[in-house]
Design a protein around this motif. Structure first.
Motif, short mmCIF file in Angstrom:
data_model
loop_
_atom_site.label_atom_id
_atom_site.label_comp_id
_atom_site.label_asym_id
_atom_site.label_seq_id
_atom_site.Cartn_x
_atom_site.Cartn_y
_atom_site.Cartn_z
N ALA A 19 18.20 -3.11 0.32
CA ALA A 19 17.96 -4.49 1.25
C ALA A 19 18.49 -5.60 0.53
N GLY A 20 19.06 -5.57 -0.66
CA GLY A 20 19.44 -6.77 -1.23
C GLY A 20 18.63 -7.52 -1.95
N LEU A 21 17.28 -6.98 -2.43
CA LEU A 21 16.44 -7.98 -2.80
C LEU A 21 16.23 -7.80 -4.33
N ASP A 22 16.81 -6.92 -4.69
CA ASP A 22 16.89 -6.70 -6.49
C ASP A 22 17.38 -8.06 -7.07
N LYS A 23 18.14 -8.89 -6.54
CA LYS A 23 18.54 -10.19 -7.29
C LYS A 23 17.27 -11.16 -7.39
N TYR A 24 16.37 -10.94 -6.50
CA TYR A 24 15.18 -12.06 -6.52
C TYR A 24 14.28 -11.44 -7.49
N TRP A 25 14.15 -10.27 -7.82
CA TRP A 25 12.93 -9.73 -8.56
C TRP A 25 12.26 -10.43 -9.59
N PHE A 26 11.14 -10.74 -9.57
CA PHE A 26 10.50 -11.23 -10.88
C PHE A 26 10.02 -9.89 -11.91
N PRO A 27 10.50 -9.83 -12.89
CA PRO A 27 10.37 -8.85 -13.71
C PRO A 27 9.13 -8.79 -14.22
N VAL A 28 8.67 -7.38 -14.40
CA VAL A 28 7.27 -7.23 -14.79
C VAL A 28 6.99 -7.72 -16.13
N SER A 29 8.21 -7.63 -17.04
CA SER A 29 7.75 -8.15 -18.52
C SER A 29 7.61 -9.46 -18.62
N LYS A 30 7.84 -10.21 -17.47
CA LYS A 30 7.69 -11.86 -17.50
C LYS A 30 6.37 -12.14 -16.72
N MET A 31 5.41 -11.08 -16.31
CA MET A 31 4.21 -11.05 -15.73
C MET A 31 3.22 -11.44 -16.71
N PRO A 32 2.16 -12.50 -16.74
CA PRO A 32 1.19 -12.52 -17.60
C PRO A 32 0.28 -11.60 -17.51
N LYS A 33 -0.23 -11.00 -18.71
CA LYS A 33 -1.14 -9.63 -18.62
C LYS A 33 -2.40 -10.11 -19.19
N GLU A 81 0.69 -1.03 -0.03
CA GLU A 81 0.27 -0.17 0.00
C GLU A 81 0.95 1.30 0.06
N ASP A 82 1.09 1.96 -0.99
CA ASP A 82 2.14 2.63 -1.38
C ASP A 82 1.82 4.29 -1.32
N TYR A 83 2.56 4.72 -0.27
CA TYR A 83 2.48 6.33 0.14
C TYR A 83 3.96 7.03 -0.28
N VAL A 84 4.62 6.43 -1.02
CA VAL A 84 6.03 6.82 -1.17
C VAL A 84 6.10 7.63 -2.21
N HIS A 85 6.55 8.95 -2.01
CA HIS A 85 6.55 9.89 -3.13
C HIS A 85 8.13 10.24 -3.72
N ALA A 86 9.04 9.72 -2.84
CA ALA A 86 10.42 10.16 -3.24
C ALA A 86 10.62 9.54 -4.36
N PRO A 87 11.35 10.27 -5.44
CA PRO A 87 11.72 9.59 -6.56
C PRO A 87 12.55 8.40 -6.61
N LYS A 88 12.16 7.41 -7.30
CA LYS A 88 12.73 6.00 -7.34
C LYS A 88 13.06 5.48 -5.85
N GLY A 89 12.09 5.76 -4.88
CA GLY A 89 12.39 5.62 -3.46
C GLY A 89 12.25 4.05 -3.20
N LEU A 90 11.25 3.42 -4.02
CA LEU A 90 11.09 1.88 -3.75
C LEU A 90 12.11 1.30 -4.30
N THR A 91 12.53 1.62 -5.57
CA THR A 91 13.64 1.15 -6.10
C THR A 91 14.94 0.94 -5.31
N LYS A 92 15.44 2.28 -4.62
CA LYS A 92 16.55 2.23 -3.96
C LYS A 92 16.34 1.43 -2.64
N LEU A 93 15.20 1.30 -2.33
CA LEU A 93 14.92 0.79 -0.91
C LEU A 93 15.15 -1.00 -1.24
N PHE A 94 14.54 -1.31 -2.27
CA PHE A 94 14.77 -2.81 -2.53
C PHE A 94 16.18 -3.53 -2.93
N THR A 95 16.91 -2.32 -3.60
CA THR A 95 18.10 -2.59 -3.86
C THR A 95 19.15 -2.45 -2.63
#
Length: 425
Positions: A204-218, A188-202
């Protein structure tokens, strides 16, 4: 009643002593014949956690009039340990609502916290007990991103819990330790800082586990299999409530991929399962994941065991029909361990059993057997099936001792009864 006159005093004494010995004998026999030392199963009477088998704890449910303690499920069956290799959307997973909002969590903002709570153990312990989805409310706060409750989209120091990176590091440690497990985070996202979530997950060391949006069935197609996700190390699914962040930060917009029923009181109203306003209709075939919310607007810790009894099972059936016979993939609850016996764990076993092998519970499934080939088992009197490596043995004790009930010990019985015996003699 026999009057204890002088003529009958000896008979009175003998009768009283006989009753006392019979009472003591019955008491000690009940102690010696009851299960203990980890041998008790679901619904068996217990006096302490060590009486109950693996994945169980000793609790009760006063909200349903069940004040005497009994062994209660506190750990989920990991469905991929029973039937593996299927698309991710073919499984049902346990989700904790406001996973961060933990009873007795210390205040890190410097002031006394004034808010409500939704869970009773740490995120690490939730994951160890089989939770595979976390609902996290993230806000800009104190020059950082915090997990917080709010008023009108703003975090206050008296509703703040902790910097989000602390919890995300718990998730990273879990994924690192258990390389075949998959975790979903719904923000539930109230983060307005530019690229705030990207920086946060990186960070935390979680970017290496990230499931890419491009591979999600739409378009409602199947997701990759759990084996494919593990092999590619795409073991973290992250969804945001802000649509623009899919293009800006590569974070999936939740309602593009997930159908969801209404949260709060509308989601627990018997016989009704409306879709959340941001979600497509539940019977839409354009998304292949279904999140079922089942928690009241205002969480009440002691009522959760009642909520997780028959009403939950009934609501699963209601939502199943509302979604065009689609079994929920995610079941989100408060106080996930509280129940009248099997609770959310039993219901998840039932959902996974029906979808994976056509059986009433996943514990009856047989890998490689035809659909409908079910083992003859007792329900729900056995401990949960966990990962074959036995990894998920996190404590099922609450952070507080509200569920602990003690029986009188032998010393207390002796101190109470023997003076009366001596008096009668």
């Amino acid at each position: 009643m026999l009057a204890c006159s002088a003529d009958h005093r000896d008979l009175c004494r003998a009768t009283a002593i006989g009753y006392l010995f019979l009472l003591l004998f019955s008491f000690f026999i009940s102690i010696s014949t009851s299960c203990s030392n980890g041998n008790c199963q679901v619904l068996d009477s217990c006096s302490q956690a060590t009486d109950c088998g693996r994945g169980l704890y000793c609790g009760n449910c006063p909200a349903l009039g069940k004040t005497q303690p009994f062994c209660t499920r506190g750990q989920a069956t990991i469905p991929t340990s029973v039937i593996g290799g299927l698309p991710f959307n073919k499984y049902s997973w346990l989700v904790t609502h406001n996973s961060f909002s933990i009873v007795d969590a210390p205040s890190l903002s410097g002031v006394q916290r004034l808010t409500f709570y939704n869970q009773e153990d740490t995120v690490t312990n939730q994951l160890m007990n089989g939770v595979r989805g976390l609902m996290l409310d993230m806000y800009d706060f104190d020059s950082d991103i915090w997990l917080c409750h709010s008023f009108r989209g703003q975090c206050f120091n008296f509703t703040a819990f902790q910097p989000a990176i602390n919890t995300l590091r718990e998730v990273e440690a879990f994924l690192s330790q258990y390389p075949t497990e998959i975790v979903t985070i719904i923000i539930e996202d109230y983060v307005h800082a530019p690229k705030g979530l990207t920086k946060l997950f990186t960070n935390a060391g979680l970017d290496k586990y990230w499931f890419p949006v491009s591979k999600m069935p739409k378009k409602g197609e199947d997701w990759p299999t759990v084996n494919e996700m593990v092999q590619a190390n795409h073991r973290l699914l992250v969804f945001t409530s802000v649509a623009s962040k899919e293009a800006e930060e590569g974070i999936a917009y939740q309602w593009k991929y997930i159908l969801e029923n209404e949260a709060g009181d509308p989601g627990v109203k018997p016989g009704s399962c409306p879709n959340r306003k941001e979600s497509r209709p539940l019977n839409s075939k354009s998304a292949s994941l279904f999140l079922m919310n089942y928690f009241p607007t205002y969480p009440v810790e002691n009522e959760a065991c009642k909520e997780h009894s028959a009403p939950l099972a009934d609501m699963i059936g209601t939502c199943y029909k509302a979604a065009g016979t689609m079994i929920p993939n995610f079941l989100a609850v408060n106080f996930y361990m509280r129940s009248d016996g099997g609770g959310v764990f039993y219901d998840l076993d039932s959902m996974n059993g029906q979808r994976l092998c056509g059986c009433s519970t996943i514990t009856a499934c047989q890998a490689g057997a035809p659909i409908g080939s079910c083992k003859n088992i007792s329900i729900p009197t056995t401990s949960p099936v966990t990962n074959t490596a036995g990894s998920f043995s996190g404590s099922v004790q609450f952070s507080r001792s509200a569920s602990t009930v003690y029986y009188p010990n032998r010393l207390v019985v002796s101190l109470f009864f023997f003076p009366w015996m001596m008096f009668l003699l």
